[in-house]
Design a protein around this motif. Structure first.
Motif, short mmCIF file in Angstrom:
data_model
loop_
_atom_site.label_atom_id
_atom_site.label_comp_id
_atom_site.label_asym_id
_atom_site.label_seq_id
_atom_site.Cartn_x
_atom_site.Cartn_y
_atom_site.Cartn_z
N ALA A 92 -5.23 -0.41 3.04
CA ALA A 92 -4.81 -1.77 2.72
C ALA A 92 -3.35 -1.98 3.09
CB ALA A 92 -5.03 -2.05 1.23
N TYR A 93 -2.54 -0.96 2.88
CA TYR A 93 -1.13 -1.03 3.26
C TYR A 93 -0.97 -1.17 4.77
CZ TYR A 93 3.06 1.34 5.04
OH TYR A 93 4.15 1.69 5.78
N LEU A 94 -1.71 -0.38 5.53
CA LEU A 94 -1.60 -0.41 6.99
C LEU A 94 -1.98 -1.77 7.56
CD1 LEU A 94 -3.05 3.06 8.06
CD2 LEU A 94 -0.65 2.38 7.93
N SER A 95 -2.90 -2.46 6.91
CA SER A 95 -3.35 -3.76 7.42
C SER A 95 -2.59 -4.93 6.80
CB SER A 95 -4.85 -3.92 7.17
OG SER A 95 -5.14 -3.88 5.78
N ASP A 96 -1.67 -4.67 5.91
CA ASP A 96 -0.89 -5.72 5.27
C ASP A 96 -0.05 -6.46 6.32
OD1 ASP A 96 1.31 -7.07 3.78
OD2 ASP A 96 0.41 -6.08 2.05
N VAL A 97 -0.11 -7.78 6.30
CA VAL A 97 0.62 -8.60 7.26
C VAL A 97 2.13 -8.35 7.17
CG1 VAL A 97 1.18 -10.95 7.97
CG2 VAL A 97 -1.16 -10.38 7.32
N ALA A 98 2.63 -8.18 5.95
CA ALA A 98 4.07 -7.96 5.76
C ALA A 98 4.50 -6.65 6.42
CB ALA A 98 4.40 -7.94 4.27
N TYR A 99 3.66 -5.62 6.33
CA TYR A 99 3.98 -4.34 6.98
C TYR A 99 3.91 -4.48 8.50
CZ TYR A 99 3.26 0.27 8.97
OH TYR A 99 3.35 1.38 9.76
#
Length: 208
Positions: A92-99
């Motif tokens: 979920a972190y890897l696909s986060d737009v902010a990341y």
């Protein structure tokens, strides 16, 4: 209740659901000349995104000394240890737009960046790392030296993010982190030349 669920699944011939297991990521970075500030800025910006996805920085260590045995030539500038509550949280972190918007900042700031992934077999050092100024970190291609107070991670995967990856890092099987106070001698945790395996011992100041 938990025992009842196990009995229910096994009696009915069903597969038990997988329990979420924390995953540990060890980042090994060499910072490009003049890019330390940019690297620091990325870590500051990504911190709330990690927190959002139940990820915790256990260690950020700026290397000040090292001991290598077994022909190891690696000379990283920084080591980080990050814990994700589960693989689902990490994805979920890897696909986060902010990341996605900021991930290029780190890549532009490093010459090489390698991530080792694994599971913890010992976590005693975690309660000390928050309060000490330094850490001794040992990356080994063989058995980690036994220690009562350490964070020991069994490496299962090695990922190349940027730059060449050395044969040593490809072969690392264990990472051990020791909390070091001003009264301790960090060299006591370093690998010795008697070892037949490759090992890299690093002493780093903790960055908070």
């Amino acid at each position: 209740m938990f025992r009842f669920l196990i009995l229910l699944f096994t009696t009915c011939g069903l597969a038990l659901p997988a329990l979420a297991e924390p995953i540990y990521f060890i980042s090994v970075a060499t910072i490009s000349k003049g890019k330390q500030t940019q690297y620091d800025s990325f870590l500051k910006a990504v911190s709330p995104i990690w927190k959002k996805h139940k990820m915790q920085v256990l260690l950020r260590s700026r290397i000040v000394d090292m001991t290598a045995v077994g022909g190891v030539q690696d000379h990283p500038h920084e080591i980080g240890v990050l814990r994700a509550a589960s693989r689902a949280d990490f994805k979920a972190y890897l696909s986060d737009v902010a990341y996605q918007k900021i991930k290029g900042q780190r890549l532009e700031a490093v010459d090489t960046f390698v991530v080792l992934e694994g599971v913890a077999t010992q976590t005693a050092a975690l309660k000390y790392l928050k309060n000490v100024p330094m850490a001794a970190i040992v990356l080994s291609t063989g058995q980690a030296k036994p220690s009562k107070v350490s964070l020991t991670i069994k490496v299962q995967l090695v990922g190349q993010v940027k730059g060449p990856i050395s044969s040593f890092l490809k072969s690392v099987t264990a990472v051990q982190v020791h909390a070091v106070s001003y009264d301790d001698n960090p060299m006591g945790y370093m690998p010795d030349n008697k070892s037949s395996d490759g090992a890299l011992g690093l002493v780093g100041e903790l960055v908070r």
